[in-house]
Scaffold this motif. Sequence first.
Motif, PDB file in Angstrom:
ATOM      1  N   ARG A 777       0.858  -1.195   0.000  1.00  0.00           N
ATOM      2  CA  ARG A 777       0.000   0.000   0.000  1.00  0.00           C
ATOM      3  C   ARG A 777       0.891   1.240   0.000  1.00  0.00           C
ATOM      4  O   ARG A 777       1.088   1.899   1.033  1.00  0.00           O
ATOM      5  CB  ARG A 777      -0.947  -0.040   1.201  1.00  0.00           C
ATOM      6  N   PHE A 778       1.439   1.534  -1.165  1.00  0.00           N
ATOM      7  CA  PHE A 778       2.493   2.535  -1.265  1.00  0.00           C
ATOM      8  C   PHE A 778       1.975   3.958  -1.072  1.00  0.00           C
ATOM      9  O   PHE A 778       2.675   4.805  -0.520  1.00  0.00           O
ATOM     10  CB  PHE A 778       3.216   2.402  -2.605  1.00  0.00           C
ATOM     11  N   ASP A 779       0.756   4.245  -1.523  1.00  0.00           N
ATOM     12  CA  ASP A 779       0.223   5.598  -1.354  1.00  0.00           C
ATOM     13  C   ASP A 779       0.031   5.918   0.127  1.00  0.00           C
ATOM     14  O   ASP A 779       0.399   6.994   0.610  1.00  0.00           O
ATOM     15  CB  ASP A 779      -1.095   5.755  -2.113  1.00  0.00           C
ATOM     16  N   ALA A 780      -0.569   4.973   0.850  1.00  0.00           N
ATOM     17  CA  ALA A 780      -0.760   5.172   2.289  1.00  0.00           C
ATOM     18  C   ALA A 780       0.582   5.281   3.001  1.00  0.00           C
ATOM     19  O   ALA A 780       0.770   6.107   3.911  1.00  0.00           O
ATOM     20  CB  ALA A 780      -1.581   4.025   2.875  1.00  0.00           C
ATOM     21  N   ALA A 782       3.350   6.400   1.760  1.00  0.00           N
ATOM     22  CA  ALA A 782       3.949   7.702   1.448  1.00  0.00           C
ATOM     23  C   ALA A 782       3.386   8.788   2.368  1.00  0.00           C
ATOM     24  O   ALA A 782       4.125   9.654   2.857  1.00  0.00           O
ATOM     25  CB  ALA A 782       3.702   8.056  -0.017  1.00  0.00           C
ATOM     26  N   THR A 783       2.091   8.739   2.605  1.00  0.00           N
ATOM     27  CA  THR A 783       1.474   9.720   3.508  1.00  0.00           C
ATOM     28  C   THR A 783       2.089   9.639   4.897  1.00  0.00           C
ATOM     29  O   THR A 783       2.426  10.668   5.510  1.00  0.00           O
ATOM     30  CB  THR A 783      -0.043   9.482   3.575  1.00  0.00           C
ATOM     31  N   ARG A 808      10.680   6.598   2.926  1.00  0.00           N
ATOM     32  CA  ARG A 808      10.122   7.385   1.818  1.00  0.00           C
ATOM     33  C   ARG A 808      10.859   7.093   0.515  1.00  0.00           C
ATOM     34  O   ARG A 808      10.257   7.046  -0.570  1.00  0.00           O
ATOM     35  CB  ARG A 808      10.216   8.893   2.151  1.00  0.00           C
ATOM     36  N   ILE A 811       9.584   3.806  -0.884  1.00  0.00           N
ATOM     37  CA  ILE A 811       8.278   4.015  -1.526  1.00  0.00           C
ATOM     38  C   ILE A 811       8.466   4.619  -2.909  1.00  0.00           C
ATOM     39  O   ILE A 811       7.798   4.227  -3.877  1.00  0.00           O
ATOM     40  CB  ILE A 811       7.413   4.936  -0.647  1.00  0.00           C
ATOM     41  N   ARG A 815       6.975   3.629  -6.621  1.00  0.00           N
ATOM     42  CA  ARG A 815       6.090   4.585  -7.291  1.00  0.00           C
ATOM     43  C   ARG A 815       6.774   5.301  -8.460  1.00  0.00           C
ATOM     44  O   ARG A 815       6.194   6.183  -9.085  1.00  0.00           O
ATOM     45  CB  ARG A 815       5.585   5.622  -6.283  1.00  0.00           C
ATOM     46  N   GLU A 817       9.107   7.484  -8.460  1.00  0.00           N
ATOM     47  CA  GLU A 817       9.345   8.909  -8.191  1.00  0.00           C
ATOM     48  C   GLU A 817      10.849   9.092  -7.937  1.00  0.00           C
ATOM     49  O   GLU A 817      11.305   9.270  -6.807  1.00  0.00           O
ATOM     50  CB  GLU A 817       8.530   9.354  -6.971  1.00  0.00           C
ATOM     51  N   SER A 996      -2.652   0.572 -10.667  1.00  0.00           N
ATOM     52  CA  SER A 996      -1.219   0.511 -10.951  1.00  0.00           C
ATOM     53  C   SER A 996      -0.942   0.682 -12.438  1.00  0.00           C
ATOM     54  O   SER A 996      -1.674   0.139 -13.281  1.00  0.00           O
ATOM     55  CB  SER A 996      -0.639  -0.825 -10.484  1.00  0.00           C
TER      56      SER A 996
END
Length: 1012
Positions: A777-780, A782-783, A808, A811, A815, A817, A996
């Motif tokens: 759960r990469f979005d969560a 990251a938060t 971070r 993650i 993602r 990034e 994804s």
Amino acid sequence: MDGIPAIPHQRNHPEAAPQAVPAARAVRAAAPQPAADAPQPAAAAELAPGGARFAVLGPIRAWRGREALPSGSPQQRALLAVLLLRNGRTATAPELIDAIWGEDPPQQALATIRTYASRLRKVLDPGLLVSESGGYAIRLRHMEALDLGVARALAADAEKARAAGDRALARTLLARTLDLWDGEPLAGVPGPHADTERTRLAEWRVQLLETRLDLDLEVGHHAEAVSELTALTAAHPLRERLRELLMLALYRSGRQAEALAVYADTRRLLAEELGVDPRPELSALQQRILRADAELARAEDPAPAAAAVHVRPAQLPATVPDFTGRTPFVSELGAILSGAEGQVMAVSALAGIGGVGKTTLAVHVAHAARPHFPDGQLYVDLQGTEPRPAEPEAVLGSFLRALGTPDTAIPDSPAERAALYRSTLDGRRVLVLLDNARDAAQVRPLLPGTAGCAALVTSRVRMSGLAGAHLVDLDVMSPEEALQLFTRIVGTERVAAERQAALDVVGACGFLPLAIRIAASRLAARRTWTVSVLAAKLADERRRLDELQSGDLAVKATFELGYGQLEPAQQRAFRLLGLADGPDISLAAAAAVLDRPEHDTEDLLEALVDCSLIESAAPGRYRFHDLVRLYARACAERDEQPPSERDTALSRLLDFYLATASRVYALERPGDRTVDHLPPTDRAGLVFAGRPAALDWLYGEADCLLACVQQSVGRGQLDRSVGLLMAAKDLAESGASSRMYENAAVMVRDAARSLGNARAEGRARTTLAQAQITAGRFDAAATEANTAMELGRLAEDPWTSGNAPNERGIIAIYRKEHSAGEEALSQAREAFRADGNRPGEASALCNLSRIHLAQDRTGSAVELARQGIEIYAELGLELRLANGRYALGLALSQAGRFPEALAEFTQALEIFHDNRQPLWEGVTHFRLAEVHLAAGRATLAASHAEQAIALRGIGGVWRRGTVLQVLGKALTVLGQPDRASACWREALAIYEGLGSPEASEVRMLLALAAAS
């Protein structure tokens, strides 16, 4: 899997690479694989010691003791093979010439054979090679002298074990049989006879594999079998039995679409290659899968117990009309009682907590056993839980009267009564049921003393003092039995309408028969109540015991009887230990709760076990039944003085876990500064001999430790709770405990936020981010990591300032990034350096390597990974070294340096396996699958991908999608397009559900497959 490999061993694998496959390391525990020049191969491990021994299930080899004997030229080995395979029968000269050279023998064939025989005779033991009737024979002294003889015997024993219903033994014997193979049978032996035997032995091996895999599926090892079956169907594409087993294994693993795709691939292949349809069994299996036949997933039912014939009772109480379940116990006790005739007196003693159904079971079994005791059945309630238990003297008088002894003939003294009692029973077949006994001393005078009689004893105390007694520990019912009992009392119609609520009710009752009977009786008497109403009432733990009473039946009263018999120290232990939330508790943890030495604590715990108030879950571990735990907590609220002792006891437990987890962390990561940032403790914690023992403790205590974190947060122990999460961070990646770790981190985060504790919140969010990365759960994640970075800065916390940006950066890798990831990891690297945390610095370097790799900066990626590995190696951080090798393997793989990448991944996999990191094992298998696929070894790629699916991996369901993607590509190369498409469709559903970007590539793969 009892030493059975998840994939065929490399030396027998059709696409074996030079590197060892770590998953096969445990395969040959019973027979280790030697080097090529070792004096004795794996097969020799099964052979009898001493004398000459031979191997044909591989290269032809011979030994005397542990000394390897020369076997000569290829033709001489061919002669030896022919003679060994004739089982002592004589082979004539013409037969030998034909076997070795076939239709084109040399001119001097007979002379050559005599020369070979002469050379062999000089090497072998005297009398082993004999000449007779113009030919030769080898007469082995025992079957174990030839590996093939051992294999045949083991296979025969396995067949007998399977026929007898002992599948575990059959699997073990077949595994030992298959371990005797050392590559290709008769390897390097020339001649038509060797060719024929090679084919026959290879076919037999596959048949043995099929049988062993069939047993794997019978005992529920379907997920593990998929990998091996995938490799075997690739090696034997036209073997329908293997395809059938693969379909069944996939179906039982929840992979129905793939199972059906295997059938489609098989049907197409058979039509193209042989022009035939699949055999009826395969087609029938496909139809059953299409119907989702529930029987396919069911284990075999045990043989039904023999029905008992009922005869007239004597003193036995009536059995309950709704007696339910307990089939194994009924069979076990019935067999003992039925065998009492003509034997020494049989005594069976049932023990268990109050309300578990000891008396009900004993009475039921006694009624069933009446035909074996035609001279009568005696019964007494010994009132062992009452303040004044029944006196044996009075019970003996009652029994003697029941047996026809006049009052005037009954003596006064207990010893004389016991002697007359035994004399009266002599020559009779009588069953004695002694219910609710206090202890063994109360029971001994009441036991018959002659053959043909038997005694059944029930007690809350385990009757270990009764010499020769058969002891039975009665546990609560299974969920199925519990629901069946509830249904019998309440009625089928009401339960069927609210099945889930009914399951909630029996679950709240802890599957305790008395509690279920009370709850069901209350519901049966209240026609306006629904099952849901009762379930809601029982959901409140604080009122549950009060709800579980009906008429003169009450669960609390039953427990109160046992508690009232305890000594003060035992009562205190019962109360305080019931406060801990974990599923069980170790002796060391219990000693911390009670603040007593371990030996004193053990005495108290064993006394509670003897009284059936707690259970001994395993050596050194103890647990409460759910309802008994609630009762213990009620006692703690009522009796514990001062009341603050409850919180103090739990604080001692938290201290124990934090101190010990800190020691584990320090052993696991020498040089890591995390332990220096943990809050101090008042207890020293356990000391471990080494890393394996420390890891055993951490993973063994995972559930209890994390339960302590969650319980402590609510009791104002925030700093130590988050410290325990930090020290136990390995559990976030452990697989089995990952979800519970995440839940604990969420609780700590929320508590810290509500209290405005920036440092604790930043630390909790960092641990939570790690757990969410593991779950994919990469979005969560990251938060959480972003917020943690800010909190770490505000609190000036060096631990969060390094670890949060490191998470971070990880993650950002997933993602894609890359710029943000490089910035975060550079920040982490500097923070770790400032804190003197060299392992943290190495972690940041290895993660930065992956960022560079994603930016096609392959050279710097390799260099960064090597820098991280150098730090890990210097500090002796074995597990972190595996992470570094994993990162280096990725870089080398992308650089096209496949042999080097395989070496790094293989070493990493071994370390992950040794350190019990199944999720990291899974993701490394995935990377090995990628490398093997890129190197053109599709079978090995599919095998590693299957193992990755079985083990899961870092990244949760997203990772499963990536593995299925690679598995589909490997299956396409192996000529299984339908199954490949099934894998891709499942991967596409995963990616679309997660949003994804990988979904687009999978759509392209499916489009290409549809067009071909």
